[in-house]
Scaffold this motif. Structure first.
Motif, PDB file in Angstrom:
ATOM      1  N   SER A   1      33.142   6.403   9.997  1.00  7.65           N
ATOM      2  CA  SER A   1      33.812   7.510  10.678  1.00  7.65           C
ATOM      3  C   SER A   1      34.242   8.582   9.688  1.00  7.65           C
ATOM      4  CB  SER A   1      35.037   6.999  11.452  1.00  7.65           C
ATOM      5  OG  SER A   1      34.638   6.162  12.501  1.00  7.65           O
TER       6      SER A   1
ATOM      7  N   LEU B   1      31.137  10.501   8.587  1.00  5.80           N
ATOM      8  CA  LEU B   1      30.650  11.421   9.614  1.00  5.80           C
ATOM      9  C   LEU B   1      31.549  12.640   9.744  1.00  5.80           C
ATOM     10  CD1 LEU B   1      29.439   8.999  12.420  1.00  5.80           C
ATOM     11  CD2 LEU B   1      28.034  10.529  11.042  1.00  5.80           C
ATOM     12  N   ILE B   2      32.860  12.449   9.634  1.00  6.06           N
ATOM     13  CA  ILE B   2      33.778  13.572   9.752  1.00  6.06           C
ATOM     14  C   ILE B   2      33.638  14.513   8.565  1.00  6.06           C
ATOM     15  CG2 ILE B   2      36.223  14.197   9.726  1.00  6.06           C
ATOM     16  CD1 ILE B   2      36.676  11.753  11.534  1.00  6.06           C
TER      17      ILE B   2
ATOM     18  N   ALA C   1      30.389  16.400   9.073  1.00  4.53           N
ATOM     19  CA  ALA C   1      30.544  17.420  10.112  1.00  4.53           C
ATOM     20  C   ALA C   1      31.357  18.606   9.595  1.00  4.53           C
ATOM     21  CB  ALA C   1      31.214  16.814  11.338  1.00  4.53           C
TER      22      ALA C   1
ATOM     23  N   TYR D   1      26.156  14.749  17.463  1.00  2.00           N
ATOM     24  CA  TYR D   1      27.414  15.359  17.882  1.00  2.00           C
ATOM     25  C   TYR D   1      28.309  14.346  18.600  1.00  2.00           C
ATOM     26  CZ  TYR D   1      26.015  20.118  16.668  1.00  2.00           C
ATOM     27  OH  TYR D   1      25.653  21.248  15.991  1.00  2.00           O
TER      28      TYR D   1
ATOM     29  N   VAL E   1      29.882  12.045  15.982  1.00  4.34           N
ATOM     30  CA  VAL E   1      30.974  12.717  15.269  1.00  4.34           C
ATOM     31  C   VAL E   1      32.234  12.741  16.137  1.00  4.34           C
ATOM     32  CG1 VAL E   1      31.745  14.948  14.363  1.00  4.34           C
ATOM     33  CG2 VAL E   1      29.498  14.061  13.753  1.00  4.34           C
TER      34      VAL E   1
ATOM     35  N   ALA F   1      33.684   9.327  16.084  1.00  2.00           N
ATOM     36  CA  ALA F   1      34.290   9.107  14.766  1.00  2.00           C
ATOM     37  C   ALA F   1      35.656   9.772  14.689  1.00  2.00           C
ATOM     38  CB  ALA F   1      33.378   9.644  13.666  1.00  2.00           C
ATOM     39  N   GLY F   2      35.782  10.953  15.259  1.00  2.00           N
ATOM     40  CA  GLY F   2      37.078  11.628  15.287  1.00  2.00           C
ATOM     41  C   GLY F   2      38.116  10.828  16.054  1.00  2.00           C
TER      42      GLY F   2
END
Length: 74
Positions: free
Chosen positions: A11, A14-15, A18, A49, A52, A55-56
């Protein structure tokens, strides 16, 4: 100290990815995801997307868990 599991590590990765892609989009004016995966977004781009976004949510939950675990009680 809280140990990161593999989902938390993924996570965070990915953040950060992004955030870098958003920075490139803001500074240079082109969307790297659309360039790599095609425009309009195909299934892989949409999936990225969605990952992400998930993950957020995972990192938000992680922050709440860490805050409640390490808050000093009077």
């Amino acid at each position: 100290m809280y140990k990161f599991n593999i989902i938390d590590k993924l996570s965070i990765f990915l953040i950060v990815l992004a955030a870098l892609i958003s920075g490139i989009t803001g500074i240079l004016g082109f969307n790297l995801i659309e360039i790599i995966f095609g425009e309009p977004l195909n299934f892989i781009g949409r999936l990225l997307y969605i990952l992400v976004g998930v993950a957020g949510i995972d990192i938000l939950l992680f922050l709440f868990k860490a805050k409640t675990k390490y808050t000093l009680h009077k």
